[in-house]
Design a protein around this motif. Sequence first.
Motif, PDB file in Angstrom:
ATOM      1  N   LEU A  72       0.926  -1.241  -0.143  1.00 58.70           N
ATOM      2  CA  LEU A  72       0.045  -0.036   0.071  1.00 58.70           C
ATOM      3  C   LEU A  72       0.715   1.278   0.127  1.00 58.70           C
ATOM      4  CD1 LEU A  72      -2.829  -0.945   2.401  1.00 58.70           C
ATOM      5  CD2 LEU A  72      -3.026  -0.648  -0.155  1.00 58.70           C
ATOM      6  N   LYS A  73       1.970   1.192   0.774  1.00 53.88           N
ATOM      7  CA  LYS A  73       2.927   2.412   0.681  1.00 53.88           C
ATOM      8  C   LYS A  73       3.451   2.783  -0.373  1.00 53.88           C
ATOM      9  CE  LYS A  73       5.588   5.372   2.450  1.00 53.88           C
ATOM     10  NZ  LYS A  73       4.958   6.684   2.273  1.00 53.88           N
TER      11      LYS A  73
ATOM     12  N   LEU B 182      -7.025  -3.973   6.047  1.00 55.14           N
ATOM     13  CA  LEU B 182      -6.156  -3.007   5.192  1.00 55.14           C
ATOM     14  C   LEU B 182      -7.043  -2.986   3.883  1.00 55.14           C
ATOM     15  CD1 LEU B 182      -2.518  -4.704   5.474  1.00 55.14           C
ATOM     16  CD2 LEU B 182      -3.174  -2.253   6.249  1.00 55.14           C
ATOM     17  N   ASP B 183      -7.508  -3.523   3.521  1.00 50.59           N
ATOM     18  CA  ASP B 183      -8.474  -3.597   2.230  1.00 50.59           C
ATOM     19  C   ASP B 183      -9.707  -2.607   2.637  1.00 50.59           C
ATOM     20  OD1 ASP B 183      -9.300  -4.132  -0.076  1.00 50.59           O
ATOM     21  OD2 ASP B 183     -10.199  -6.001   0.135  1.00 50.59           O
TER      22      ASP B 183
ATOM     23  N   SER C  46      -9.921  -0.337   4.850  1.00 48.35           N
ATOM     24  CA  SER C  46      -9.671   0.932   5.372  1.00 48.35           C
ATOM     25  C   SER C  46      -9.119   1.729   4.176  1.00 48.35           C
ATOM     26  CB  SER C  46      -8.740   1.219   6.458  1.00 48.35           C
ATOM     27  OG  SER C  46      -7.538   0.285   6.264  1.00 48.35           O
ATOM     28  N   SER C  47      -8.288   1.018   3.198  1.00 42.99           N
ATOM     29  CA  SER C  47      -7.893   1.606   2.146  1.00 42.99           C
ATOM     30  C   SER C  47      -9.007   2.065   1.132  1.00 42.99           C
ATOM     31  CB  SER C  47      -6.690   0.934   1.230  1.00 42.99           C
ATOM     32  OG  SER C  47      -7.180  -0.465   0.934  1.00 42.99           O
TER      33      SER C  47
ATOM     34  N   SER D 268     -14.179  -1.664   0.110  1.00 44.83           N
ATOM     35  CA  SER D 268     -13.839  -1.661   1.664  1.00 44.83           C
ATOM     36  C   SER D 268     -14.900  -2.578   2.298  1.00 44.83           C
ATOM     37  CB  SER D 268     -14.536  -0.177   1.977  1.00 44.83           C
ATOM     38  OG  SER D 268     -14.678   0.067   3.079  1.00 44.83           O
TER      39      SER D 268
ATOM     40  N   SER E 166       1.187   4.297  -3.290  1.00 43.29           N
ATOM     41  CA  SER E 166       0.939   5.715  -3.371  1.00 43.29           C
ATOM     42  C   SER E 166       1.721   6.625  -4.066  1.00 43.29           C
ATOM     43  CB  SER E 166       0.954   6.063  -1.651  1.00 43.29           C
ATOM     44  OG  SER E 166       2.323   5.868  -1.283  1.00 43.29           O
TER      45      SER E 166
END
Length: 462
Positions: free
Chosen positions: A25-26, A242-243, A245-246, A218, A29
């Motif tokens: 995820l990082k 993670l899925d 919230s992202s 989400s 971005s």
Amino acid sequence: MTELALQQYLDFAYIVAVVLFVLSLKFLSSPASARWGVLAGEIGAALAVIVTLCNPEVAQYKWILISLILGAGIGVPLGLVHMTAVPQRTALSHALGALSAAMIGVAEYYVGTAPTRFEMGEIALEVIIGSLTFTGSLIAAGKLQEILPQRPIVYRGQNIVSLSVLAGALGLAVALVVNPANTTLFPIMVIVALCFGILLVTPIGGADMPTVISLLNSYAGVSAALLGFVLNSKVLVVAGALDGSSGLILSVIMCKAMNRSFTNVMFGAFGQVQASAAGVQEERTVRSATPDEAAGILAAANSVVIVPGYGMAVAQAQHKVRELYDVLTKRGVEVRFAIHPVAGRMPGHMNVLLAEADIPYDRLIEMDDINGDFPQTDVALVIGANDVTNPAARTDTGSPIFGMPILDVDKARTVMVIKRSMSPGFAGIDNPLYYLDKTLMLFGDAKSFVNSIVHELTGTTH
Ligand code: NAP
């Protein structure tokens, strides 16, 4: 190896998988590191699957192998779709992910050990969210693929009906928590939740589908996280969270970029406004130009800002745009690209296309950073973008896109717009930009028009 030692190794591998998901995820971005993000996510997912298969609790592999082959048989062609079909492909992925989460919940209820009340609550919530995400995502994919009507389908008292159906599903879940052994209620709850998914997405217009898909993403994450609790799988809890919230963060970003609120997206029936707005277009004249004239103007410019949009994606013009960038840069023209957060049909659509054509990342400038530069820009060259350049969003309080931040191309000294006709963009509304004295319409397919400009420019060079 003792069972305890094996378990410790497996737990460690799960932690590595979770770290890879976070890193993924990082990395995702930023366009510069996005490929690493995809790789980290893939390795993390593969590791989590392999580690799960090594678990001593897995008694036999036959059905797992058959499922893997079936899943790959569906997944590989899904992964090969054209870039412009990615939103509906993503919706289908969510539908299948949510279906699998719901089905595991169903299996856990019927085949697993009799659930306690607390476990029943977890299973019921997980199955409700999984089921509504499954049907909701299918409707979203159908709308985006235009198999289903894109316009919002609304009727009087709709929200009351939808909320009653949701309340019905939750009521059945409560009844099951009170008496988990009541096997008749369980399938009814599943059917009611499936119906709610359809009712949830049918009233939402096609224009809002990418935001809805992100929201469904989400939901699918929340369902997977709940499944993690049911199965006592920590990696599933973390990956689902993670899925979830992202997906939620992405929906918020998209709503902000379009100046819409969640309630407006979910209950606003946006497409209806578009239809009425599209009907009140005035007859006005525009100035058009040929590739030859456009090439002359670009060659004489010092600074050019290219504004790509959905039309560039449809025409697959990114490689030709790269050629244009090269030719102009060689001539000493400063060329930059203005990126609107919702240009195209999915977040990051333009970044992906321009990266595919190897356009340097430092030439891609975000909307807030480039808007102040338009008054000093000689030429704003809009390639297949429409809504994201529409000045009505700043001035026309009656416009359905009023308040949406736009790229201020109308402030450039000259504006050139490549598109095939005067047809509106996704919001279905006219664009006053085209009628300005400084605007030249370059009518044609984006790829062939840019190709002709490049040809003219290189023809004059040699
Ligand atoms: P747009 O407003 O949809 O306009 C695209 C333009 O491209 C059309 O006017 C079309 O005009 C032209 N076009 C289509 N095919 C072409 C071709 N082959 N060659 C040349 N031109 C072509 O696109 P946008 O400015 O990128 O705006 C995106 C829209 O999608 C916004 O309304 C945004 O709110 C919405 N949206 C985006 C996202 C996201 O995540 N990116 C999410 C939700 C909603 P012609 O038919 O005349 O050629």
